[in-house]
Scaffold this motif. Sequence first.
Motif, mmCIF file in Angstrom:
data_model
loop_
_atom_site.group_PDB
_atom_site.id
_atom_site.type_symbol
_atom_site.label_atom_id
_atom_site.label_comp_id
_atom_site.label_asym_id
_atom_site.label_seq_id
_atom_site.Cartn_x
_atom_site.Cartn_y
_atom_site.Cartn_z
ATOM 1 N N MET A 191 0.845 -1.204 0.000
ATOM 2 C CA MET A 191 0.000 0.000 0.000
ATOM 3 C C MET A 191 0.880 1.254 0.000
ATOM 4 N N THR A 192 0.545 2.210 -0.842
ATOM 5 C CA THR A 192 1.328 3.437 -0.957
ATOM 6 C C THR A 192 1.209 4.260 0.324
ATOM 7 N N ARG A 193 2.356 4.707 0.821
ATOM 8 C CA ARG A 193 2.363 5.536 2.028
ATOM 9 C C ARG A 193 1.805 6.912 1.714
ATOM 10 N N ARG A 194 0.911 7.400 2.585
ATOM 11 C CA ARG A 194 0.386 8.765 2.430
ATOM 12 C C ARG A 194 1.196 9.720 3.304
ATOM 13 N N PHE A 195 1.366 10.930 2.796
ATOM 14 C CA PHE A 195 2.105 11.950 3.544
ATOM 15 C C PHE A 195 1.367 13.276 3.393
ATOM 16 N N TYR A 196 0.873 13.791 4.522
ATOM 17 C CA TYR A 196 0.121 15.044 4.533
ATOM 18 C C TYR A 196 0.929 16.068 5.312
ATOM 19 N N VAL A 197 1.402 17.109 4.614
ATOM 20 C CA VAL A 197 2.234 18.137 5.230
ATOM 21 C C VAL A 197 1.553 19.494 5.088
ATOM 22 N N THR A 198 1.671 20.320 6.127
ATOM 23 C CA THR A 198 1.033 21.632 6.107
ATOM 24 C C THR A 198 2.015 22.711 6.538
ATOM 25 N N THR A 199 1.845 23.896 5.965
ATOM 26 C CA THR A 199 2.411 25.101 6.567
ATOM 27 C C THR A 199 1.349 25.650 7.507
ATOM 28 N N PRO A 200 1.708 26.590 8.393
ATOM 29 C CA PRO A 200 0.628 27.330 9.051
ATOM 30 C C PRO A 200 -0.106 28.120 7.979
ATOM 31 N N ILE A 201 -1.344 28.463 8.235
ATOM 32 C CA ILE A 201 -1.992 29.403 7.323
ATOM 33 C C ILE A 201 -1.611 30.810 7.795
ATOM 34 N N TYR A 202 -1.140 31.608 6.854
ATOM 35 C CA TYR A 202 -0.504 32.881 7.200
ATOM 36 C C TYR A 202 -1.541 33.981 7.395
ATOM 37 N N TYR A 203 -1.312 34.773 8.426
ATOM 38 C CA TYR A 203 -2.288 35.786 8.834
ATOM 39 C C TYR A 203 -2.211 36.994 7.902
ATOM 40 N N VAL A 204 -3.364 37.453 7.430
ATOM 41 C CA VAL A 204 -3.390 38.463 6.367
ATOM 42 C C VAL A 204 -3.413 39.909 6.879
ATOM 43 N N ASN A 205 -2.936 40.128 8.098
ATOM 44 C CA ASN A 205 -2.892 41.522 8.561
ATOM 45 C C ASN A 205 -1.643 42.242 8.053
ATOM 46 N N GLY A 206 -0.773 41.531 7.320
ATOM 47 C CA GLY A 206 0.429 42.148 6.781
ATOM 48 C C GLY A 206 0.931 41.376 5.574
ATOM 49 N N ALA A 207 1.961 41.911 4.923
ATOM 50 C CA ALA A 207 2.486 41.323 3.688
ATOM 51 C C ALA A 207 3.411 40.131 3.996
ATOM 52 N N PRO A 208 3.610 39.252 3.022
ATOM 53 C CA PRO A 208 4.530 38.132 3.217
ATOM 54 C C PRO A 208 5.963 38.601 3.448
ATOM 55 N N HIS A 209 6.712 37.876 4.292
ATOM 56 C CA HIS A 209 8.119 38.198 4.493
ATOM 57 C C HIS A 209 8.933 36.909 4.499
ATOM 58 N N ILE A 210 10.230 37.049 4.754
ATOM 59 C CA ILE A 210 11.148 35.919 4.613
ATOM 60 C C ILE A 210 10.798 34.768 5.557
ATOM 61 N N GLY A 211 10.230 35.071 6.731
ATOM 62 C CA GLY A 211 9.840 34.015 7.658
ATOM 63 C C GLY A 211 8.750 33.127 7.095
ATOM 64 N N HIS A 212 7.787 33.731 6.392
ATOM 65 C CA HIS A 212 6.729 32.937 5.749
ATOM 66 C C HIS A 212 7.341 32.036 4.675
ATOM 67 N N ALA A 213 8.235 32.614 3.863
ATOM 68 C CA ALA A 213 8.863 31.832 2.795
ATOM 69 C C ALA A 213 9.655 30.659 3.363
ATOM 70 N N TYR A 214 10.321 30.887 4.480
ATOM 71 C CA TYR A 214 11.173 29.865 5.105
ATOM 72 C C TYR A 214 10.366 28.615 5.450
ATOM 73 N N THR A 215 9.257 28.803 6.148
ATOM 74 C CA THR A 215 8.435 27.655 6.532
ATOM 75 C C THR A 215 7.847 26.977 5.301
ATOM 76 N N SER A 216 7.431 27.788 4.316
ATOM 77 C CA SER A 216 6.845 27.215 3.099
ATOM 78 C C SER A 216 7.862 26.401 2.312
ATOM 79 N N ILE A 217 9.096 26.901 2.213
ATOM 80 C CA ILE A 217 10.135 26.168 1.474
ATOM 81 C C ILE A 217 10.452 24.859 2.185
ATOM 82 N N ALA A 218 10.535 24.892 3.510
ATOM 83 C CA ALA A 218 10.794 23.665 4.267
ATOM 84 C C ALA A 218 9.703 22.625 4.012
#
Length: 512
Positions: free
Chosen positions: A1-28
């Motif tokens: 049986m094929t192994r399933r893998f479910y990975v998530t980033t946090p959902i980013y809060y829209v009170n401000g623009a994206p920055h390097i910290g958001h990109a870091y978690t997303s790239i990981a």
Amino acid sequence: MTRRFYVTTPIYYVNGAPHIGHAYTSIAADVMARFHRLSGHDVFFLTGTDEHGQKVEQAAQNAGVEPKAFADKVAADFRNMADAMDISYDAFIRTTEPHHIASAQALWKKVAENDAIYLGAYEGWYALRDECFYGEDELIAGPDGQKLAPTGAPVEWVKEPSYFFRLSAFQDRLLELYEQNPDFLGPHGARNEIISFVKQGLRDLSISRTSFRWGIPVPGDEQHVMYVWFDALANYLSALGYPDASSPRMAYWPASLHLVGKDIARFHAVYWPAFLMAAGIELPRKVFANGWWTIEGQKMSKSLGNVVDPRDLVQEFSLDTVRFFLLREVPFGGDSDLSRKALMTRNNVELANDLGNLAQRTLSLVARNCGGIVPEQGARTEEDAKLLGQVSLLPDLLALQLDRCALTDALEEVWKVIRACNAYIDHQAPWALRKTDPDRMADVLRVLLDALRGIATLLQPFMPRSMAQMLDQLGVTEGERVFAALSQPLPAGRQLPAPQGIFPRYADPEPV
């Protein structure tokens, strides 16, 4: 049986623009998703935006627009950032979507049915910036004596009717979770902090507000909107189709890995499992908290004007240089500093010199001395076997490192082999063998081609675009780029394209 893998980033809060910290978690998270896909696993990768709450309502008011219009604009910016960083998400969820609202309300009802929610009145210290309530014993004194949250955020005394979640009832079960599943929460520092927090005693959690309207209405009592974290955490289920058990995506639950910033570890490692326990839903397998980025040694802040948009870095450097640097510079899970000098040094030493130069030397020698054709596999010396043995171990070594979220260590495993390849080519000197032993020269070049193929295949999750270029130059077809294909040698006689440099070198412009 094929192994399933479910990975998530946090959902980013829209009170401000994206920055390097958001990109870091997303790239990981993207590296994790790509690695598991190349391993033949069935992957679901979720990212998105968190769009409710008082902070968003206030930010919209300050911008002179309705909250939904404000959220639409910022959510589009976050999606743009993810695409610019080559994030291979399978779904991008927004908490203003009707299906998420219905799902969060269904989760609330389930928790309420199990007698884990009651109506009361809240009176206590609230930090708007953190969207979090704090006890008196958690507050710290600011420079002028005012009370601050432990994060440094201002707090205000809030009193209003509220629904409460019986968090205190789950203290023992949470501690048992951490004890029986030592890998549930990482890294070690975050785990210790969370355990200490829970052992100090959990108070019931206020999970609704009446003082603003921008949120999901509480089922059966629309005078209240849900606490933004109850709403936000539900996204990991709503994206799968919860509460519809027949939804195909529900097969991915429980989540294999929630990647989060360390500032929101408490919400994911205390509140979220408690909500799920109350609802009778299986818990995620792992929560891992990455560190923060400083910029040239200073904390990132709007007031200092040093907030870095990752897209600006990509404009100046290559995308894969940025991706590589973020995951290579400091062990994943620790705090990191972003400096132009460090970024250029990593690129020039490890990408351009170590890997790029190795590939360029090897491919140029094949082009010049073998007509650009992949040589036959010849008899192997002890040195050949040792090097290729190191390459053959990489898939399992990287799998072990990534299972513990050690992305930096995974890269170091590859770089050990790259350094060994450079020592090998220097020692074997195939350019000299051309005159003295052309057959041995061909054997050495074939060993280097096979090693580079393994290296480039395994680096695809980290640097997908540049490794695609390298695999093209190595004559590896699209169907030969999964990890399982490494067990089959490249056919000899395959014609290689003309070699081209992949990693440019960077230098600061000379002062005028």
